[in-house]
Write an enzyme that holds these catalytic residues in place. Structure first.
Site, PDB file in Angstrom:
ATOM      1  N   GLY A   1       0.829  -1.215   0.000  1.00  0.00           N
ATOM      2  CA  GLY A   1       0.000   0.000   0.000  1.00  0.00           C
ATOM      3  C   GLY A   1       0.858   1.258   0.000  1.00  0.00           C
ATOM      4  O   GLY A   1       0.481   2.284   0.570  1.00  0.00           O
TER       5      GLY A   1
ATOM      6  N   GLY B   1      -0.182   5.103  -0.878  1.00  0.00           N
ATOM      7  CA  GLY B   1      -1.179   5.807  -0.085  1.00  0.00           C
ATOM      8  C   GLY B   1      -0.608   6.979   0.695  1.00  0.00           C
ATOM      9  O   GLY B   1       0.557   7.352   0.543  1.00  0.00           O
TER      10      GLY B   1
ATOM     11  N   ILE C   1      -1.361  -2.023  -5.324  1.00  0.00           N
ATOM     12  CA  ILE C   1      -2.191  -2.742  -6.298  1.00  0.00           C
ATOM     13  C   ILE C   1      -2.045  -2.137  -7.702  1.00  0.00           C
ATOM     14  O   ILE C   1      -2.356  -2.768  -8.697  1.00  0.00           O
ATOM     15  CB  ILE C   1      -3.670  -2.742  -5.822  1.00  0.00           C
ATOM     16  CG1 ILE C   1      -4.471  -3.827  -6.548  1.00  0.00           C
ATOM     17  CG2 ILE C   1      -4.309  -1.366  -5.972  1.00  0.00           C
ATOM     18  CD1 ILE C   1      -5.816  -4.101  -5.897  1.00  0.00           C
TER      19      ILE C   1
ATOM     20  N   TYR D   1     -14.688  -0.982   9.037  1.00  0.00           N
ATOM     21  CA  TYR D   1     -13.241  -0.691   9.122  1.00  0.00           C
ATOM     22  C   TYR D   1     -12.735  -0.950  10.541  1.00  0.00           C
ATOM     23  O   TYR D   1     -11.727  -1.631  10.752  1.00  0.00           O
ATOM     24  CB  TYR D   1     -13.020   0.767   8.712  1.00  0.00           C
ATOM     25  CG  TYR D   1     -11.629   1.309   8.921  1.00  0.00           C
ATOM     26  CD1 TYR D   1     -10.578   0.929   8.084  1.00  0.00           C
ATOM     27  CD2 TYR D   1     -11.366   2.241   9.932  1.00  0.00           C
ATOM     28  CE1 TYR D   1      -9.304   1.463   8.261  1.00  0.00           C
ATOM     29  CE2 TYR D   1     -10.104   2.777  10.107  1.00  0.00           C
ATOM     30  CZ  TYR D   1      -9.069   2.386   9.265  1.00  0.00           C
ATOM     31  OH  TYR D   1      -7.804   2.914   9.454  1.00  0.00           O
TER      32      TYR D   1
HETATM   33  P1  NAD Z   1      -4.501   5.032   1.885  1.00  0.00           P
HETATM   34  O1  NAD Z   1      -5.917   4.724   1.587  1.00  0.00           O
HETATM   35  O2  NAD Z   1      -3.984   6.384   1.584  1.00  0.00           O
HETATM   36  O3  NAD Z   1      -3.555   3.981   1.172  1.00  0.00           O
HETATM   37  C1  NAD Z   1      -3.844   2.606   1.142  1.00  0.00           C
HETATM   38  C2  NAD Z   1      -3.161   2.008  -0.063  1.00  0.00           C
HETATM   39  O4  NAD Z   1      -3.535   0.626  -0.124  1.00  0.00           O
HETATM   40  C3  NAD Z   1      -3.586   2.647  -1.396  1.00  0.00           C
HETATM   41  O5  NAD Z   1      -2.461   3.112  -2.093  1.00  0.00           O
HETATM   42  C4  NAD Z   1      -4.287   1.518  -2.142  1.00  0.00           C
HETATM   43  O6  NAD Z   1      -4.051   1.526  -3.535  1.00  0.00           O
HETATM   44  C5  NAD Z   1      -3.661   0.293  -1.485  1.00  0.00           C
HETATM   45  N1  NAD Z   1      -4.494  -0.907  -1.637  1.00  0.00           N
HETATM   46  C6  NAD Z   1      -5.841  -1.025  -1.534  1.00  0.00           C
HETATM   47  N2  NAD Z   1      -6.209  -2.284  -1.772  1.00  0.00           N
HETATM   48  C7  NAD Z   1      -5.082  -2.992  -2.020  1.00  0.00           C
HETATM   49  C8  NAD Z   1      -4.804  -4.343  -2.333  1.00  0.00           C
HETATM   50  N3  NAD Z   1      -5.793  -5.252  -2.457  1.00  0.00           N
HETATM   51  N4  NAD Z   1      -3.515  -4.723  -2.489  1.00  0.00           N
HETATM   52  C9  NAD Z   1      -2.525  -3.830  -2.392  1.00  0.00           C
HETATM   53  N5  NAD Z   1      -2.705  -2.523  -2.119  1.00  0.00           N
HETATM   54  C10 NAD Z   1      -3.993  -2.119  -1.928  1.00  0.00           C
HETATM   55  O7  NAD Z   1      -4.267   4.659   3.424  1.00  0.00           O
HETATM   56  P2  NAD Z   1      -3.187   5.253   4.437  1.00  0.00           P
HETATM   57  O8  NAD Z   1      -3.772   6.455   5.059  1.00  0.00           O
HETATM   58  O9  NAD Z   1      -1.864   5.340   3.798  1.00  0.00           O
HETATM   59  O10 NAD Z   1      -3.233   4.107   5.543  1.00  0.00           O
HETATM   60  C11 NAD Z   1      -2.260   3.094   5.636  1.00  0.00           C
HETATM   61  C12 NAD Z   1      -2.588   2.238   6.841  1.00  0.00           C
HETATM   62  O11 NAD Z   1      -2.663   3.068   8.015  1.00  0.00           O
HETATM   63  C13 NAD Z   1      -3.957   1.530   6.765  1.00  0.00           C
HETATM   64  O12 NAD Z   1      -3.876   0.291   7.412  1.00  0.00           O
HETATM   65  C14 NAD Z   1      -4.864   2.447   7.562  1.00  0.00           C
HETATM   66  O13 NAD Z   1      -5.960   1.764   8.093  1.00  0.00           O
HETATM   67  C15 NAD Z   1      -3.915   2.916   8.645  1.00  0.00           C
HETATM   68  N6  NAD Z   1      -4.355   4.155   9.268  1.00  0.00           N
HETATM   69  C16 NAD Z   1      -4.361   5.325   8.570  1.00  0.00           C
HETATM   70  C17 NAD Z   1      -4.806   6.482   9.187  1.00  0.00           C
HETATM   71  C18 NAD Z   1      -4.823   7.804   8.458  1.00  0.00           C
HETATM   72  O14 NAD Z   1      -5.341   8.785   9.001  1.00  0.00           O
HETATM   73  N7  NAD Z   1      -4.266   7.890   7.257  1.00  0.00           N
HETATM   74  C19 NAD Z   1      -5.246   6.448  10.517  1.00  0.00           C
HETATM   75  C20 NAD Z   1      -5.269   5.227  11.180  1.00  0.00           C
HETATM   76  C21 NAD Z   1      -4.791   4.088  10.557  1.00  0.00           C
HETATM   77  N1  SER Z   2      -8.028   8.220   9.490  1.00  0.00           N
HETATM   78  C1  SER Z   2      -8.692   6.961   9.457  1.00  0.00           C
HETATM   79  C2  SER Z   2     -10.065   7.086   8.885  1.00  0.00           C
HETATM   80  O1  SER Z   2     -10.648   8.131   9.046  1.00  0.00           O
HETATM   81  C3  SER Z   2      -8.793   6.398  10.845  1.00  0.00           C
HETATM   82  O2  SER Z   2      -8.184   5.168  10.875  1.00  0.00           O
HETATM   83  O3  SER Z   2     -10.545   6.143   8.327  1.00  0.00           O
END
Ligand code: NAD
Ligand code: SER
Length: 314
Positions: free
Chosen positions: A10, A13, A35, A139
């Site tokens: 991922g 992201g 992906i 989620y």
């Molecule tokens: P994001 O949505 O920006 O990025 C997620 C990435 O996963 C994307 O680039 C997407 O293309 C990829 N993806 C989706 N399905 C896929 C698959 N089947 N195979 C491979 N890649 C796939 O998310 P993020 O903000 O970078 O979050 C990363 C992690 O941190 C996640 O587990 C999220 O739950 C966690 N998280 C994020 C936040 C936040 O505020 N950003 C807060 C709490 C937890």
């Molecule tokens: N920032 C995330 C969301 O809003 C929390 O895990 O989904």
């Protein structure tokens, strides 16, 4: 450690975009994956769907991966729109990574949980490490189950897995991917472009948030901490700063005095209202020395400066 090969899933992201760059300053080889296709021919990028267990195993074996940062996921708002996809990617995908890590004896794995594991019956203020977890989003359910799986893989299979319950993350390098806390990033882009923003979260809903530099540092510090300091193998509470849309708007007004906000709450407001307002992260502070650096106004000033300087410069 420096010679270990890192794999990030991922990686395109919000977090992966920045974490990859930070890890590249510390490790000789960082393999990024997502992906999406490898459109620019990056030799250290592989197209990897986390639902493809054979391919995960192949990549880990081929590159002799020493650490995995498993970030691929469907976030809260997108997850409510497509619960089956969220379950598949977040849980089946997560188990594929954990099984492959055990198979190939990968020394260390990072996987992020979230404040979304909490729910309406959780104490809202200074939410403790160990408390009621009754998530109302798909989620949050996947994150809570993921935490228990992480604990299981540590205790039953000896996998050195480490995790943080990230708050909502604020950053300027990549846009967020479909979460509830996305409003707190969008607001900066709109403030600079149009001087106004319509928030989908209502004015007084305070949520735990964190500026990306703090989140990246927390991640690296957790992963570099000596094993005997890691006492929680589900996921650590970590806190940065808490604010509501109204408080964030007031902070933005200190830099952009004419900025205006109004409110059109949608289903994401309900999700936000089910989450805590502030987090007690004392266990992370005691166990591995966690301490955030940014407060609300510091974060706001830096976000506006960076976005004006890079993205919206004319
Ligand atoms: P994001 O949505 O920006 O990025 C997620 C990435 O996963 C994307 O680039 C997407 O293309 C990829 N993806 C989706 N399905 C896929 C698959 N089947 N195979 C491979 N890649 C796939 O998310 P993020 O903000 O970078 O979050 C990363 C992690 O941190 C996640 O587990 C999220 O739950 C966690 N998280 C994020 C936040 C936040 O505020 N950003 C807060 C709490 C937890
Ligand atoms: N920032 C995330 C969301 O809003 C929390 O895990 O989904």
């Amino acid at each position: 450690m420096k010679d270990q090969t890192i794999l990030i899933t991922g990686s395109k992201g919000q977090i992966g975009t920045e974490l990859a760059n930070m890890l590249k300053t510390k490790y000789t080889r960082v393999i990024t994956s997502d992906i999406h296709k490898n459109e620019i021919g990056d030799k250290d990028y592989v197209q990897l769907n986390v639902l493809d267990k054979n391919r995960i195993s192949e990549v880990i074996g081929d590159y002799k991966v020493g650490q995995i940062y498993h970030l691929a996921a469907i976030l809260s708002a997108k997850g409510e729109e497509n619960p089956t996809l969220a379950w598949e990617v977040n849980l089946t995908g997560g188990l594929n990574i954990l099984d492959s890590a055990v198979l190939h004896k990968v020394p260390r794995v990072f996987w992020p949980s979230s404040i979304a594991v909490f729910g309406p019956q959780t104490p809202k203020e200074q939410t403790p490490q160990h408390t009621v977890t009754d998530p109302t989003t798909i989620y949050g359910i996947t994150k809570l189950a993921g935490e228990r799986w992480s604990h299981h893989y540590y205790t039953k299979k000896g996998l050195d897995i480490r995790s943080l319950r990230y708050p909502g993350l604020i950053s300027y390098k990549a846009m967020p991917g479909g979460g509830t806390t996305d409003y707190a990033v969008e607001i900066f882009h709109e403030a600079i472009k149009h001087g106004r923003y319509t928030s989908f979260v209502s004015s007084d809903v305070r949520l735990p948030m964190m500026y990306m530099p703090d989140a990246l540092r927390a991640t690296i510090e957790l992963m570099e901490a000596p094993t005997d300091q890691i006492k929680i193998r589900s996921a650590y509470n970590v806190a940065g700063v808490s604010f509501s849309p109204k408080e964030l708007a007031a902070s933005i007004c200190k830099v952009i005095p004419d900025f205006e906000i109004d409110y059109a709450p949608d289903f994401r407001d309900g999700i936000a209202q089910s989450w805590p307002s502030s987090i007690d992260d004392s266990q992370a502070r005691v166990d591995w020395g966690w301490k955030p650096e940014y407060d609300l106004d510091q974060m706001t000033q830096e976000m506006i400066k960076e976005l004006k300087g890079v993205k919206y410069s004319v």
